[in-house]
Design an enzyme around this catalytic site. Structure first.
Site, PDB file in Angstrom:
ATOM      1  N   GLU A 183      -4.508  -5.456  -6.713  1.00 41.18           N
ATOM      2  CA  GLU A 183      -4.807  -4.055  -7.016  1.00 41.18           C
ATOM      3  C   GLU A 183      -4.012  -3.222  -6.017  1.00 41.18           C
ATOM      4  O   GLU A 183      -4.364  -3.143  -4.839  1.00 41.18           O
ATOM      5  CB  GLU A 183      -6.297  -3.763  -6.855  1.00 41.18           C
ATOM      6  CG  GLU A 183      -6.628  -2.321  -7.225  1.00 41.18           C
ATOM      7  CD  GLU A 183      -8.045  -1.890  -6.873  1.00 41.18           C
ATOM      8  OE1 GLU A 183      -8.638  -2.433  -5.935  1.00 41.18           O
ATOM      9  OE2 GLU A 183      -8.537  -0.970  -7.551  1.00 41.18           O
ATOM     10  N   GLU A 196     -14.958   7.268   5.355  1.00 43.60           N
ATOM     11  CA  GLU A 196     -14.585   7.900   6.627  1.00 43.60           C
ATOM     12  C   GLU A 196     -13.240   8.614   6.519  1.00 43.60           C
ATOM     13  O   GLU A 196     -12.859   9.371   7.395  1.00 43.60           O
ATOM     14  CB  GLU A 196     -14.557   6.852   7.740  1.00 43.60           C
ATOM     15  CG  GLU A 196     -13.514   5.737   7.589  1.00 43.60           C
ATOM     16  CD  GLU A 196     -13.960   4.590   6.646  1.00 43.60           C
ATOM     17  OE1 GLU A 196     -14.784   4.822   5.744  1.00 43.60           O
ATOM     18  OE2 GLU A 196     -13.440   3.475   6.822  1.00 43.60           O
ATOM     19  N   LYS A 247     -23.379   7.500   2.605  1.00 46.30           N
ATOM     20  CA  LYS A 247     -22.376   7.115   3.614  1.00 46.30           C
ATOM     21  C   LYS A 247     -21.028   7.223   2.902  1.00 46.30           C
ATOM     22  O   LYS A 247     -20.593   6.302   2.208  1.00 46.30           O
ATOM     23  CB  LYS A 247     -22.637   5.694   4.090  1.00 46.30           C
ATOM     24  CG  LYS A 247     -22.111   5.341   5.480  1.00 46.30           C
ATOM     25  CD  LYS A 247     -20.629   5.533   5.698  1.00 46.30           C
ATOM     26  CE  LYS A 247     -19.756   4.497   5.072  1.00 46.30           C
ATOM     27  NZ  LYS A 247     -18.314   4.821   5.104  1.00 46.30           N
ATOM     28  N   PHE A 293     -12.947   6.360  -0.831  1.00 43.61           N
ATOM     29  CA  PHE A 293     -12.213   7.588  -0.508  1.00 43.61           C
ATOM     30  C   PHE A 293     -11.707   8.314  -1.747  1.00 43.61           C
ATOM     31  O   PHE A 293     -11.439   9.510  -1.704  1.00 43.61           O
ATOM     32  CB  PHE A 293     -11.027   7.272   0.422  1.00 43.61           C
ATOM     33  CG  PHE A 293      -9.813   6.722  -0.279  1.00 43.61           C
ATOM     34  CD1 PHE A 293      -8.904   7.575  -0.881  1.00 43.61           C
ATOM     35  CD2 PHE A 293      -9.567   5.355  -0.360  1.00 43.61           C
ATOM     36  CE1 PHE A 293      -7.787   7.074  -1.551  1.00 43.61           C
ATOM     37  CE2 PHE A 293      -8.462   4.843  -1.006  1.00 43.61           C
ATOM     38  CZ  PHE A 293      -7.570   5.713  -1.607  1.00 43.61           C
ATOM     39  N   CYS A 306      -9.818   4.286  -9.735  1.00 46.55           N
ATOM     40  CA  CYS A 306     -10.291   2.960 -10.157  1.00 46.55           C
ATOM     41  C   CYS A 306     -10.032   2.750 -11.640  1.00 46.55           C
ATOM     42  O   CYS A 306     -10.055   1.621 -12.117  1.00 46.55           O
ATOM     43  CB  CYS A 306     -11.767   2.822  -9.871  1.00 46.55           C
ATOM     44  SG  CYS A 306     -12.724   4.109 -10.674  1.00 46.55           S
ATOM     45  N   SER A 338     -13.680  -1.472  -2.796  1.00 44.61           N
ATOM     46  CA  SER A 338     -12.824  -2.601  -3.172  1.00 44.61           C
ATOM     47  C   SER A 338     -13.677  -3.845  -3.434  1.00 44.61           C
ATOM     48  O   SER A 338     -14.801  -3.954  -2.938  1.00 44.61           O
ATOM     49  CB  SER A 338     -11.813  -2.867  -2.059  1.00 44.61           C
ATOM     50  OG  SER A 338     -12.508  -3.072  -0.849  1.00 44.61           O
TER      51      SER A 338
HETATM   52  P1  NAD Z   1     -13.194   0.335   0.593  1.00 41.38           P
HETATM   53  O1  NAD Z   1     -13.782  -0.878   0.010  1.00 41.38           O
HETATM   54  O2  NAD Z   1     -12.209   0.198   1.707  1.00 41.38           O
HETATM   55  O3  NAD Z   1     -14.359   1.300   1.167  1.00 41.38           O
HETATM   56  C1  NAD Z   1     -15.472   1.646   0.396  1.00 41.38           C
HETATM   57  C2  NAD Z   1     -16.643   1.947   1.338  1.00 41.38           C
HETATM   58  O4  NAD Z   1     -16.959   0.769   2.082  1.00 41.38           O
HETATM   59  C3  NAD Z   1     -16.332   3.031   2.359  1.00 41.38           C
HETATM   60  O5  NAD Z   1     -17.467   3.853   2.513  1.00 41.38           O
HETATM   61  C4  NAD Z   1     -16.051   2.244   3.629  1.00 41.38           C
HETATM   62  O6  NAD Z   1     -16.392   2.932   4.812  1.00 41.38           O
HETATM   63  C5  NAD Z   1     -16.927   1.021   3.484  1.00 41.38           C
HETATM   64  N1  NAD Z   1     -16.364  -0.167   4.139  1.00 41.38           N
HETATM   65  C6  NAD Z   1     -15.060  -0.413   4.389  1.00 41.38           C
HETATM   66  N2  NAD Z   1     -14.929  -1.614   4.983  1.00 41.38           N
HETATM   67  C7  NAD Z   1     -16.166  -2.140   5.089  1.00 41.38           C
HETATM   68  C8  NAD Z   1     -16.681  -3.378   5.612  1.00 41.38           C
HETATM   69  N3  NAD Z   1     -15.882  -4.306   6.140  1.00 41.38           N
HETATM   70  N4  NAD Z   1     -17.997  -3.590   5.564  1.00 41.38           N
HETATM   71  C9  NAD Z   1     -18.823  -2.655   5.029  1.00 41.38           C
HETATM   72  N5  NAD Z   1     -18.395  -1.475   4.529  1.00 41.38           N
HETATM   73  C10 NAD Z   1     -17.082  -1.219   4.548  1.00 41.38           C
HETATM   74  O7  NAD Z   1     -12.572   1.168  -0.629  1.00 41.38           O
HETATM   75  P2  NAD Z   1     -11.665   2.456  -0.556  1.00 41.38           P
HETATM   76  O8  NAD Z   1     -10.312   2.074  -0.075  1.00 41.38           O
HETATM   77  O9  NAD Z   1     -12.372   3.571   0.096  1.00 41.38           O
HETATM   78  O10 NAD Z   1     -11.594   2.838  -2.125  1.00 41.38           O
HETATM   79  C11 NAD Z   1     -10.693   2.243  -3.006  1.00 41.38           C
HETATM   80  C12 NAD Z   1     -11.307   1.060  -3.719  1.00 41.38           C
HETATM   81  O11 NAD Z   1     -12.490   1.468  -4.408  1.00 41.38           O
HETATM   82  C13 NAD Z   1     -10.406   0.486  -4.796  1.00 41.38           C
HETATM   83  O12 NAD Z   1     -10.508  -0.913  -4.759  1.00 41.38           O
HETATM   84  C14 NAD Z   1     -10.975   1.038  -6.095  1.00 41.38           C
HETATM   85  O13 NAD Z   1     -10.714   0.274  -7.252  1.00 41.38           O
HETATM   86  C15 NAD Z   1     -12.427   1.029  -5.768  1.00 41.38           C
HETATM   87  N6  NAD Z   1     -13.160   1.945  -6.637  1.00 41.38           N
HETATM   88  C16 NAD Z   1     -13.886   1.386  -7.648  1.00 41.38           C
HETATM   89  C17 NAD Z   1     -14.566   2.211  -8.517  1.00 41.38           C
HETATM   90  C18 NAD Z   1     -15.362   1.625  -9.644  1.00 41.38           C
HETATM   91  O14 NAD Z   1     -16.041   2.377 -10.314  1.00 41.38           O
HETATM   92  N7  NAD Z   1     -15.345   0.321  -9.881  1.00 41.38           N
HETATM   93  C19 NAD Z   1     -14.517   3.599  -8.348  1.00 41.38           C
HETATM   94  C20 NAD Z   1     -13.785   4.125  -7.296  1.00 41.38           C
HETATM   95  C21 NAD Z   1     -13.099   3.277  -6.441  1.00 41.38           C
END
Ligand code: NAD
Length: 511
Positions: free
Chosen positions: A397, A192, A189, A165, A297, A242
């Site tokens: 985090e 959401e 994708k 997000f 991030c 994450s």
């Molecule tokens: P998230 O892991 O909740 O979601 C990321 C994606 O995974 C979304 O599209 C979501 O719909 C999908 N998703 C969520 N739950 C899932 C599941 N159980 N199974 C499969 N897919 C699933 O992350 P977020 O809250 O949207 O974003 C924040 C996180 O992203 C933080 O941990 C941040 O550090 C990380 N991030 C990392 C980088 C990097 O470059 N390393 C960059 C941006 C964000």
């Protein structure tokens, strides 16, 4: 085991709010939704839109469209592909403000920050415009008698991109311009929580002349992701999110035979040595700790003060926090709201937990003045001092506007702390000592390092990615690593000779 996600959906069909649909084969479609999700305006707390969550059938339809489009897109000449990329670049540049407004409305980040995100995404589009050069192979003449060798790079097929997000523009842009330039078709994708930017991109590609089916969008949650991970028509997966989900995505998709890069979470440290300019360091800590409400991030969440400077540094940071404005991102204050109420409450829960664990709450973000509707997802900037490595403030985090100061005696203590941390995304050192900085860049086990730069996000022609639990897979995003990720190498050995060389069963030698 798949990590669980909190339920955010209902089966109820949308009411009066606009419905965000998928984009498949050049058209918007609601498909046959598995559910509908709420999309909030974080500054008011109200549901602004609803989004259709894809069922496995919807994902199958997107993959079928992408595969069909890939078969012809891969044969479109580099010249014609590049013309479309340049058009896309021009349109994105002209309409950057439109996209920034969409991001602010759904994510909450302030407008100037949203514009910054678009600018960083645009950089990767510009990099991908160099595809004819980036995709060049090599040629060696006469490696053996009348034998030449050349190498080529070919597209993989259908690239799935699953994004978080916090950067609805920049993170998808790390991948899709390069994937498309290399001749792949894409299924994005997006999160959401702020899905509209993805559809905006789809329409922009259509306007730029990209054939239908080369860029598709499916919305949804785990159901959509799982279908993409297992679908035999998907060739590669680029995931950002994450760490638990990144690990799950990596393990599941590699087991299904796909090429995967899964970028995970972070705990980024900023080390301040005793000789550093403390005003510069305090400014940088504020920018990197509280920009985008800490939902980056590459945000700094652990500030490591080395030696006797800690009291002075904490005072300077606390003073600056007092001057930060927090409110609706559309008015472009310093900091906006958090993404959802649940996330805001989770971040706020660390404040009491931190005090209970024995840390000093130097600035309490719950008391910060907010200019915005009371129902928004607000939490002001928070500063903790005397945090120790065993506290949840440090181990987790938090992904919010909470900056923790850890005090250590020496450079070696600071380095040991960083290298013991399971994450390795970004870090920074502030110092005027070139030898110390050089030592740090060599010794620290982190993928992206800043020297007097608190948020060292690499430019598009270098690659973005962390180490350890911050990235699963071998390839970082964009730059040459991105080009390699979205292509497969092939080496061709050829001989053209006027008459038969005769039968020879020996292993071929070059002579
Ligand atoms: P998230 O892991 O909740 O979601 C990321 C994606 O995974 C979304 O599209 C979501 O719909 C999908 N998703 C969520 N739950 C899932 C599941 N159980 N199974 C499969 N897919 C699933 O992350 P977020 O809250 O949207 O974003 C924040 C996180 O992203 C933080 O941990 C941040 O550090 C990380 N991030 C990392 C980088 C990097 O470059 N390393 C960059 C941006 C964000």
């Amino acid at each position: 085991m798949a990590p669980e996600t909190a339920p955010t959906t209902t089966d109820a069909p949308p009411g009066d709010e606009p419905l965000i649909r998928h984009w498949i084969a050049g058209e918007a479609t609601a498909g046959s939704p598995a559910a509908f999700g709420d999309v909030f305006d974080p500054a008011t707390g109200r549901v602004a839109k609803r989004v259709a969550y894809a069922s496995p059938d919807d994902v199958d339809a997107a993959v079928a469209a992408a595969r069909a489009a890939f078969e012809s897109w891969r044969d479109v000449s580099l010249t014609r592909r590049t013309v479309i990329l340049f058009r896309f670049r021009e349109l994105l540049n002209q309409r950057a403000d439109e996209l920034a407004a969409i991001i602010t409305a759904e994510h909450g980040k302030v407008l100037s920050d949203a514009r910054g995100e678009v600018a960083r995404g645009l950089e990767v589009v510009e990099f991908a415009c160099g595809a004819p050069n980036l995709l060049k192979g090599q040629f060696s003449e006469e490696v053996s008698s009348q034998v030449d060798v050349h190498s080529i790079r070919q597209p993989l097929g259908v690239a799935a991109i699953i994004s978080p997000f916090n950067f609805p523009c920049m993170v998808p842009c790390w991948f899709f311009p390069i994937a498309i330039a290399a001749g792949n078709a894409v299924i994005l994708k997006p999160s959401e929580k702020d899905p509209s930017a993805a559809n905006w991109f789809a329409r922009l590609w259509a306007e730029a002349g990209l054939p239908p089916g080369v860029f598709n969008v499916v919305h949804g949650d785990k159901i959509a992701v799982d279908r993409l991970l297992e679908h035999p028509g998907v060739s590669s997966v680029s995931f950002v999110g994450s760490t638990p989900i990144a690990r799950y995505v990596y393990e599941t998709a590699t087991a299904a035979g796909k090429r995967v890069q899964a970028l995970g979470g972070a705990k980024n440290h900023m080390v301040v040595l005793p000789d550093a300019d403390l005003d510069q360091a305090a400014d940088a800590a504020i920018n990197a700790g509280f920009g985008s409400a800490g939902e980056r991030c590459m945000a700094i969440s652990a500030l490591v003060a080395v030696g006797p400077i800690a009291d002075d540094l904490v005072d300077r940071i606390a003073d600056r926090i007092g001057g930060l404005s927090v409110g609706d991102g559309r008015g472009d204050p310093d900091m906006g709201p958090l993404i959802t109420r649940a996330h805001r409450d989770k971040v706020a829960s660390y404040l009491d937990a931190g005090v209970d664990a024995g840390a000093t709450l130097a600035v309490d973000g719950r008391k910060h003045e907010i200019t915005g509707e009371e129902s928004g997802f607000w939490l002001g900037p928070t500063l903790f001092d005397r945090v120790t490595p065993d506290m949840a403030l440090y181990t987790d985090e938090i992904f919010g506007p909470v900056l923790s100061v850890l005090r250590v005696e020496t450079y070696d203590d600071a380095l040991a702390l960083l290298n013991a941390n399971p994450y390795g995304n970004g870090c920074a050192i502030f110092t005027n000592d070139g030898a110390a900085a050089r030592r740090f860049e060599r010794e620290v086990e982190v993928g992206m390092v800043g020297i007097n730069v608190a948020i060292p996000v690499p430019v598009a022609y270098y690659s973005f990615g962390g180490w350890k639990s911050s990235l699963f897979g071998d390839t970082h995003a964009h730059g040459l690593e991105g080009v390699h990720f979205f292509t497969r190498g092939k080496v061709v050995t050829s001989r053209w000779f006027p008459s038969s060389a005769g039968v020879n069963l020996q292993f071929p030698k070059n002579e």
